[in-house]
Scaffold this motif. Structure first.
Motif, PDB file in Angstrom:
ATOM      1  N   TYR A  63      -1.219  -3.286  -1.673  1.00 16.63           N
ATOM      2  CA  TYR A  63      -2.337  -2.415  -2.057  1.00 16.63           C
ATOM      3  C   TYR A  63      -3.536  -2.637  -1.143  1.00 16.63           C
ATOM      4  O   TYR A  63      -4.209  -1.681  -0.740  1.00 16.63           O
ATOM      5  N   LEU A  64      -3.799  -3.904  -0.805  1.00 17.43           N
ATOM      6  CA  LEU A  64      -4.912  -4.223   0.090  1.00 17.43           C
ATOM      7  C   LEU A  64      -4.678  -3.642   1.491  1.00 17.43           C
ATOM      8  O   LEU A  64      -5.617  -3.176   2.139  1.00 17.43           O
ATOM      9  N   ASP A  65      -3.428  -3.663   1.953  1.00 17.82           N
ATOM     10  CA  ASP A  65      -3.105  -3.073   3.256  1.00 17.82           C
ATOM     11  C   ASP A  65      -3.394  -1.576   3.256  1.00 17.82           C
ATOM     12  O   ASP A  65      -3.926  -1.030   4.230  1.00 17.82           O
ATOM     13  N   GLU A  66      -3.030  -0.916   2.149  1.00 20.61           N
ATOM     14  CA  GLU A  66      -3.277   0.524   2.033  1.00 20.61           C
ATOM     15  C   GLU A  66      -4.776   0.813   2.009  1.00 20.61           C
ATOM     16  O   GLU A  66      -5.245   1.776   2.624  1.00 20.61           O
ATOM     17  N   LEU A  67      -5.548  -0.023   1.305  1.00 15.30           N
ATOM     18  CA  LEU A  67      -6.995   0.155   1.244  1.00 15.30           C
ATOM     19  C   LEU A  67      -7.632  -0.063   2.611  1.00 15.30           C
ATOM     20  O   LEU A  67      -8.563   0.644   2.990  1.00 15.30           O
ATOM     21  N   ASP A  68      -7.123  -1.043   3.332  1.00 14.69           N
ATOM     22  CA  ASP A  68      -7.669  -1.347   4.656  1.00 14.69           C
ATOM     23  C   ASP A  68      -7.459  -0.167   5.597  1.00 14.69           C
ATOM     24  O   ASP A  68      -8.357   0.218   6.356  1.00 14.69           O
ATOM     25  N   THR A  69      -6.272   0.434   5.546  1.00 15.91           N
ATOM     26  CA  THR A  69      -5.977   1.593   6.373  1.00 15.91           C
ATOM     27  C   THR A  69      -6.873   2.764   5.997  1.00 15.91           C
ATOM     28  O   THR A  69      -7.419   3.464   6.855  1.00 15.91           O
TER      29      THR A  69
END
Length: 220
Positions: A63-69
């Motif tokens: 989820y954090l990876d998706e938010l970062d993108t």
């Protein structure tokens, strides 16, 4: 003033108004994306709390990876010290990236400018639009725009370089020939007139594979 000159001035003014309106629309779209992400901030936090309560560390990481993108698409990438320059540069960089154009920007304006926001918008906007248009003739991997802005003594220095389709452009009078429409010519005329009125210096240089515009504007 002759009827012909009045007609030209009228069309240049109309082009300028359209240009400014387009720039502000681009800026507004960028800020809408930022406001949308902020609006969802609490929902994102709540979702991660749920994942944490379930002990789902892999889910949190994903989820954090998706938010970062997602954040990278709306984050302000340039902070020059001048609000109008930031707005124009960031909106244009966002537009360029959406067209698979890589932008390398190094811009600093540490002093209060005596140039009006309208003039600054016209100059930077025209330079960026021209560079974007020329870059679209190249394959995506070869599309690069380099932007540099800083103070040189008491003068604001602006430099835009974009790569071209491998051939040196030919000059027609003070400007280089173009395959773009009529509005493009008015944009160049307007930009040149602004630089001249401000007592500045403008240089255009076309070498094989690259086109560079340099501008110096007195601020002292």
């Amino acid at each position: 003033m002759s009827f012909f000159n009045k007609k030209i001035d009228s069309r240049i003014d109309a082009y300028q108004r359209e240009l400014i309106e387009t720039h502000y629309q681009e800026v507004e779209n960028m800020y809408k994306k930022m406001r949308g992400w902020r609006h969802d901030y609490k929902n994102h936090i709540q979702m991660m709390k749920v994942l944490a309560a379930e002990g789902d560390l892999q889910g949190i990481s994903k989820y954090l990876d998706e938010l970062d993108t997602d954040l990278n698409t709306v984050d302000t990438v340039i902070k020059t010290g001048n609000a109008m320059a930031d707005a124009i540069l960031n909106s244009k960089i966002s537009l360029a990236q959406s067209r698979d154009i890589h932008v390398e920007a190094d811009a600093h304006i540490p002093v209060k400018l005596n140039i009006s926001e309208l003039d600054l918008c016209c100059i930077i906007g025209n330079l960026f639009d021209n560079a974007i248009e020329a870059s679209m003739e190249l394959p995506p991997k070869e599309r690069i725009i380099r932007v540099y802005m800083d103070m040189k003594g008491t003068q604001l220095y602006i430099s835009f370089t974009n790569f071209t389709a491998g051939k040196k452009l030919k000059k027609q009078g003070k400007i280089f020939s173009t395959t773009k429409g009529e509005g493009h010519g008015f944009g160049l005329v307007r930009m040149d007139a602004i630089v001249d009125r401000l007592g500045g210096f403008l240089s255009r240089n076309s070498e094989d594979g690259a086109f560079t515009t340099e501008i110096l504007l007195p601020q002292g």
